[in-house]
Structures are given as structure tokens and as C-alpha cells.
Design an enzyme around this catalytic site. Structure first.
Site, PDB file in Angstrom:
ATOM      1  N   GLY A  30       6.597  -4.211  -1.624  1.00 44.50           N
ATOM      2  CA  GLY A  30       7.848  -3.600  -2.070  1.00 44.50           C
ATOM      3  C   GLY A  30       8.919  -4.643  -2.333  1.00 44.50           C
ATOM      4  N   GLY A  90       8.393  -3.332   4.568  1.00 39.27           N
ATOM      5  CA  GLY A  90       9.510  -2.429   4.333  1.00 39.27           C
ATOM      6  C   GLY A  90       9.117  -1.010   4.703  1.00 39.27           C
ATOM      7  CD  GLU A 111       2.895  -0.548   2.428  1.00 40.49           C
ATOM      8  OE1 GLU A 111       3.654  -1.314   1.833  1.00 40.49           O
ATOM      9  OE2 GLU A 111       3.118   0.675   2.540  1.00 40.49           O
ATOM     10  CE  LYS A 129      14.372   1.723   1.311  1.00 41.80           C
ATOM     11  NZ  LYS A 129      13.664   0.505   1.608  1.00 41.80           N
TER      12      LYS A 129
HETATM   13  C1  A5P Z   1       4.953   0.480  -0.343  1.00 47.87           C
HETATM   14  O1  A5P Z   1       3.886   1.347  -0.468  1.00 47.87           O
HETATM   15  C2  A5P Z   1       5.992   1.050   0.559  1.00 47.87           C
HETATM   16  O2  A5P Z   1       5.531   1.512   1.767  1.00 47.87           O
HETATM   17  C3  A5P Z   1       7.106   0.064   0.738  1.00 47.87           C
HETATM   18  O3  A5P Z   1       7.057  -0.531   1.985  1.00 47.87           O
HETATM   19  C4  A5P Z   1       8.336   0.833   0.579  1.00 47.87           C
HETATM   20  O4  A5P Z   1       8.226   1.565  -0.614  1.00 47.87           O
HETATM   21  C5  A5P Z   1       9.588   0.001   0.604  1.00 47.87           C
HETATM   22  O5  A5P Z   1       9.817  -0.576  -0.623  1.00 47.87           O
HETATM   23  P1  A5P Z   1      11.227  -1.167  -1.006  1.00 47.87           P
HETATM   24  O6  A5P Z   1      11.494  -2.282  -0.047  1.00 47.87           O
HETATM   25  O7  A5P Z   1      11.036  -1.639  -2.427  1.00 47.87           O
HETATM   26  O8  A5P Z   1      12.212  -0.042  -0.904  1.00 47.87           O
END
Ligand code: A5P
Length: 233
Positions: A30, A90, A111, A129
Site C-alpha cells: 500500500g 498499513g 498480508e 483510519k
Molecule cells: C493492502 O491489501 C491493504 O491491506 C493495505 O495495507 C491497505 O490498503 C493500506 O493501504 P494504504 O496505506 O495505501 O492506505
């Protein structure tokens, strides 16, 4: 400070404060976690973080690490032996009990595999978030096999969700994940028990994984628009 600068601060601080030479390190996916990979690349090229063993969670992070000259291993390599010391990633939502929703970037399956295989999970997020209840801000991503689109959609609707298939941008048709699967996004209008729902969705035939992470308590690094970074152990 603009949002991308906050994400960069989070990624850099995560590495500077928590990543050490010789570690078995999981690197997330991400626009926030990618900054952690970039910082690791920077330090590694200066000859620091020697003997770091990295496992990645997506094609995005794999390509980034390789272009930075970082060696990438898998959980199956002998040097990793199925477990990691630390993962930095993230998230899309963090509730008050620190249950996570992940998979906005479509990488939830690897993940979760990597997060749950890590002794420590450090989640780096900007404070937008943080939610006041599970599912308040983000639908639950569900990775499924292609043959299961309709049956899983109906099963999720039975659980009370509004369901959509994730569509691609600049490609006709649905998103195909790094692992060749499809994604449903299940939006639950009411609050739910994350531990129960994580298991319940997981048990629907045709489901490979879902984006609720309730079984691993993360440490948090939270960024605010002022540029202040707060660590919650
Ligand atoms: C990826 O599949 C997600 O779990 C990312 O960890 C999540 O979308 C966070 O992304 P950003 O940091 O771009 O918001």
C-alpha cells in the site's frame, strides 16, 4: 503536512525505530507501507541492516524491493522457516480494540499469512483510519476463487452484507489478485463481532481469505495531519 508526507514519516519511523540488522522482516503493501520498503532499501544500500531477511506481501512490494536491490525470501525458505520477527504494514481501518480491516490494496491473503506468522505486527496508519466500531469506515474484502462469485455473494448477503465485486481500473472486468483470484467487498451496515465474523466468512466454501485481522494484536504507529507520530505499544 500533506497526507503523503505523513505516510512517508510513518514508513521511515517504523524502520528507524523497530527494524534491526539480522531480523526476519515482513514488508506490507500500500501507499504507506511502501515507504517502509524504501527506507529499508536506503539503509541497506548504506551497508546498514546487514543480514536482513525480507518476505513481501504483494507484487507491488516485491518489485519495489527488487528495484532497490533488496534480497527477497519466502516463508518457505530455510532461513525464514515459516516465521518472522516483525512485520510492518498499513491497514484500511483500526477499531478501538485494534481489530483491523485490510485488503484495500487487494493483498489480504499474503498480508494475513505474513502478519499471523510474525512475532510482532507493527501497523502504520494515519489517524483517519481509526474507527469507533468494527466496519464503520471500510467494507470487508473477501478473496475468492472465480467459480464462487455468486455462491459467496449470496452467503455474505445472508450474513447481512451488501456485496460488490471489485472492478479493475484501466482494465475491463474485475480485479484479479496477485494470486489469480477475485475480490468481493462486503459492507456490513451494523456492528459485528470481528473474531466471529472473521472465522465465519473464512468457512464459506470458495473463500480463500478475508480482510478482518482480529487474531493478532498489533502495535500501532499513528500519524496525524500535523506530522506528529504516536506509538501505541
Ligand atoms: C493492502 O491489501 C491493504 O491491506 C493495505 O495495507 C491497505 O490498503 C493500506 O493501504 P494504504 O496505506 O495505501 O492506505
Amino acid at each position: 503536512v500533506d497526507l503523503n508526507e505523513v505516510k512517508k514519516l510513518l514508513g521511515f519511523q517504523a524502520v528507524d525505530r523497530f527494524v534491526r540488522a539480522g531480523m526476519k522482516l515482513g514488508l506490507g503493501t500500500g501507499s504507506t507501507a511502501i515507504w517502509a520498503a524504501r527506507r529499508v532499501g536506503e539503509l541497506f544500500s548504506q551497508g546498514r541492516l546487514r543480514d536482513l531477511k525480507i518476505v513481501v506481501t504483494s507484487l507491488q512490494t516485491d518489485l519495489e524491493c527488487r528495484s532497490l536491490g533488496l534480497p527477497v525470501l519466502s516463508l518457505n525458505d530455510r532461513a525464514i522457516d515459516g516465521s518472522l520477527d516483525l512485520t510492518v504494514d498499513g491497514a484500511d481501518e483500526v477499531d478501538p480494540e485494534r481489530n483491523l480491516i485490510k485488503g484495500g490494496g487487494g493483498a489480504l491473503l499474503l498480508e494475513k499469512l505474513i502478519a499471523y506468522a510474525s512475532e510482532r505486527l507493527l501497523i502504520i496508519v494515519d489517524d483517519s483510519k481509526l474507527s469507533s466500531r468494527p466496519g464503520e469506515k471500510f467494507a470487508v474484502p473477501v478473496e475468492i476463487v472465480t467459480a464462487a462469485v455468486i455462491p459467496v455473494t449470496r452467503a455474505l448477503e445472508q450474513l447481512g452484507a451488501a456485496v460488490s465485486i471489485r472492478m479493475a481500473v484501466r482494465k475491463a472486468g474485475p480485479v484479479v489478485t496477485d494470486l489469480g483470484n477475485l475480490l468481493l467487498d462486503a459492507s456490513f451496515p451494523r456492528s459485528y463481532d470481528p473474531t466471529a465474523l472473521e472465522l465465519e466468512i473464512k468457512s464459506i466454501p470458495g473463500v480463500l481469505e478475508n480482510g478482518i485481522f482480529s487474531r493478532k494484536r498489533p502495535e500501532l504507529l499513528i500519524g496525524s495531519p500535523s506530522g506528529k507520530i504516536e506509538y501505541r505499544p
